[in-house]
Design an enzyme around this catalytic site. Structure first.
Site, short mmCIF file in Angstrom:
data_model
loop_
_atom_site.label_atom_id
_atom_site.label_comp_id
_atom_site.label_asym_id
_atom_site.label_seq_id
_atom_site.Cartn_x
_atom_site.Cartn_y
_atom_site.Cartn_z
N ARG A 106 0.84 -1.20 0.00
CA ARG A 106 0.00 0.00 0.00
C ARG A 106 0.88 1.25 0.00
O ARG A 106 2.04 1.20 0.41
CB ARG A 106 -0.92 0.00 1.22
CG ARG A 106 -1.87 -1.19 1.27
CD ARG A 106 -2.69 -1.19 2.56
NE ARG A 106 -3.62 -2.33 2.61
CZ ARG A 106 -3.33 -3.52 3.11
NH1 ARG A 106 -2.13 -3.75 3.63
NH2 ARG A 106 -4.23 -4.48 3.11
N LYS A 146 -2.06 -2.10 7.82
CA LYS A 146 -3.50 -1.93 8.00
C LYS A 146 -4.06 -2.94 8.98
O LYS A 146 -4.95 -2.62 9.78
CB LYS A 146 -4.19 -2.05 6.65
CG LYS A 146 -5.70 -1.85 6.69
CD LYS A 146 -6.30 -1.94 5.31
CE LYS A 146 -7.81 -1.75 5.35
NZ LYS A 146 -8.42 -1.85 4.00
N HIS A 200 -2.67 2.33 -5.68
CA HIS A 200 -3.31 1.20 -4.98
C HIS A 200 -3.80 0.17 -5.99
O HIS A 200 -3.83 -1.03 -5.70
CB HIS A 200 -4.48 1.71 -4.14
CG HIS A 200 -4.99 0.70 -3.17
ND1 HIS A 200 -4.51 0.59 -1.88
CD2 HIS A 200 -5.94 -0.27 -3.30
CE1 HIS A 200 -5.14 -0.40 -1.27
NE2 HIS A 200 -6.01 -0.94 -2.10
N ARG A 248 -2.01 -3.22 -6.85
CA ARG A 248 -2.27 -4.44 -6.09
C ARG A 248 -3.29 -5.32 -6.80
O ARG A 248 -3.14 -6.54 -6.87
CB ARG A 248 -2.76 -4.08 -4.68
CG ARG A 248 -1.69 -3.42 -3.82
CD ARG A 248 -2.26 -2.68 -2.61
NE ARG A 248 -3.11 -3.49 -1.77
CZ ARG A 248 -2.70 -4.36 -0.85
NH1 ARG A 248 -1.39 -4.55 -0.67
NH2 ARG A 248 -3.55 -5.03 -0.12
N HIS A 288 -3.70 -9.18 3.27
CA HIS A 288 -5.13 -9.06 3.50
C HIS A 288 -5.51 -9.70 4.82
O HIS A 288 -4.82 -10.60 5.31
CB HIS A 288 -5.92 -9.75 2.38
CG HIS A 288 -6.05 -8.89 1.16
ND1 HIS A 288 -6.44 -9.39 -0.07
CD2 HIS A 288 -5.87 -7.56 0.97
CE1 HIS A 288 -6.48 -8.41 -0.96
NE2 HIS A 288 -6.14 -7.30 -0.35
N TYR A 320 -1.33 -16.02 11.70
CA TYR A 320 -0.28 -16.73 11.01
C TYR A 320 1.10 -16.16 11.34
O TYR A 320 1.23 -15.01 11.77
CB TYR A 320 -0.51 -16.70 9.50
CG TYR A 320 -0.26 -15.35 8.87
CD1 TYR A 320 0.97 -15.06 8.28
CD2 TYR A 320 -1.24 -14.37 8.85
CE1 TYR A 320 1.20 -13.83 7.70
CE2 TYR A 320 -1.01 -13.14 8.27
CZ TYR A 320 0.22 -12.88 7.70
OH TYR A 320 0.46 -11.65 7.15
#
Length: 445
Positions: free
Chosen positions: A271, A301, A361, A364, A399, A409
């Site tokens: 980003r 984010k 952006h 992406r 994401h 994770y």
């Protein structure tokens, strides 16, 4: 001797008593042990009053819980004392007496939980605290804090003091409508999801019999149609790269930094904010076999550290900028220790003729489309399978995961296959050559 009373006088007499009872002037008769023991579950939960705010709450699943209604600071509240018959009538009345003593001292019994309330407390707030403590160790600390802050801001003021088994779908919907009223439709959905998770926990613990959020499907305001960030067809990327090579603004040095920054965004799928504040200290092993960019959690984010495996082409840019750029930022702005301006890269795209056609952006989405469309032939008879697993793509884009198990994770998960994917992408963009934007720009100029 038989005394006869006119019917209208009888109704007037007993009607007056009933009215006084309804107003609270005449207290209800205390519960008896037989009444409590013989109370049967019904289709809906119901209350059996004992007096002075104390009542037995009989649930559809057969459990019987002692509750006390009271007012403090002008607000109606509920205490949870425990379950019958483990807590008998006399013990429940003792707790009521203790609670009323605290009220007489100007104290809120809810805040003096250790003095009055047993561990059977089942207001939504109490259950939510247990739910949060039970799960927060498996979550990123920043994410856990965001979830709880959202509950404190939007959920608890509306349903926090309600008994969890008395909360109905309209109660939850009323809370959601308050959030929707300020236009925060994503927040309203997250709040509904959080409330549902608390209820699932309550059901598992035997504190509730159903989840009212399951009845809200179709009741929430729909999200407006998503307006995707503008992006080019993949077929136009070669022409875009050529134009980027030749990009010029005031001064060759500023032009070179802008060209490098735009290409670096395209190569790494990050980003704009993550790239603008990239610090030289975040890059590791640039001279080795496993170069990586370690972006700290506070700039992401999703609030968790993100590792970006670097292709040869991205590594080349990083090394060049570290060697040439003053200060701490990889892509410096107009100042010794200022990051690249927020609008530098998007204005460059405008000057290149891509206004409303391509955003930073949007890189992406371009990269994601490419990765998800790559197929390889496998087996006999041959079949086509994805070249890059969807998890690699989602992790590279940083994401949010759809559930907490996959969301918690390790930042380095799939780092090796993601490195191969990113190198394939860079080779796709450059035809297998390491792109030196500064030299290419000078030649084009």
């Amino acid at each position: 001797m038989v005394f006869h009373m006119q019917p209208d006088l009888v109704w007037g007499y007993f009607g007056g008593i009933f009215a006084e009872y309804r107003k609270g002037a005449i207290p209800p008769m205390p519960l008896t042990e037989i009444q409590a023991r013989n109370s049967k579950p019904r289709e809906r939960a119901y209350k059996m009053a004992d007096g002075e705010g104390l009542f037995l709450f009989v649930q559809p699943n057969g459990s019987k819980l002692w509750r006390m209604k009271y007012r403090f600071a002008g607000k109606e509240k509920l205490l949870s004392f425990g379950a019958y018959p483990d807590l008998g009538i006399a013990a429940a009345r003792d707790k009521r007496t203790a609670a009323k003593a605290l009220l007489a001292e100007g104290k809120d019994p809810m805040k003096s939980k250790g003095e009055v309330i047993s561990q059977e407390g089942a207001t939504f707030l109490e259950v939510a605290k247990r739910w949060h403590e039970n799960r927060k160790s498996a979550l990123n600390a920043a994410h856990a804090e965001r979830v709880w802050s959202r509950m404190e801001r939007d959920v608890f003021p509306v349903i926090g003091e309600k008994l969890v088994n008395e909360i109905m779908a309209p109660d939850v919907l009323a809370m959601i409508r308050k959030i929707e009223a300020r236009g925060a439709l994503d927040i309203s959905r997250r709040a509904k999801q959080g409330v549902g998770q608390v209820f699932q926990f309550a059901i598992a613990c035997g504190l509730a019999s159903n989840d009212p959020t399951t009845h809200l499907r179709g009741a929430l305001k729909p999200r407006p149609r998503v307006k995707h960030m503008s992006r080019l067809p993949l077929s136009e990327l070669p022409a875009f790269i050529e134009k980027l090579h030749a990009y010029q603004e005031e001064g060759e040095r500023r032009s070179a930094i802008t060209r490098d920054a735009v290409l670096f965004a395209l190569l790494t799928w990050v980003r704009t904010k993550e790239l603008r504040f990239a610090a030289k200290s975040e890059f590791e092993d640039l001279g080795g076999k496993s170069p990586v960019w370690r972006i700290p959690a506070e700039r992401m984010k999703m609030g968790r550290e993100h590792l970006v495996p670097l292709s040869q082409q991205a590594t080349h840019i990083a090394k060049s900028m570290i060697a040439a750029a003053p200060g701490e930022f990889l892509f410096p702005g107009n100042g010794p220790n200022k990051p690249l301006s927020e609008n530098t890269m998007i204005y460059a795209l405008y000057r290149l003729g891509y206004h409303s056609r391509q955003t930073v952006h949007g890189f992406r989405g371009l990269a994601s489309t490419w990765a998800n469309e790559q197929l390889v032939e496998f087996g006999k008879p041959p079949m086509w399978i994805r070249k890059y697993h969807e998890d690699w793509v989602e992790l590279q884009l940083a994401h949010s995961e759809k559930n907490d198990v996959r969301g918690a994770y390790n930042a380095a998960e799939y780092l090796a296959p993601r490195r191969r994917m990113m190198q394939d992408w860079a080779d796709y963009l450059s035809g297998g050559k390491v792109i030196d934007i500064k030299k290419a720009g000078k030649r084009a100029a």
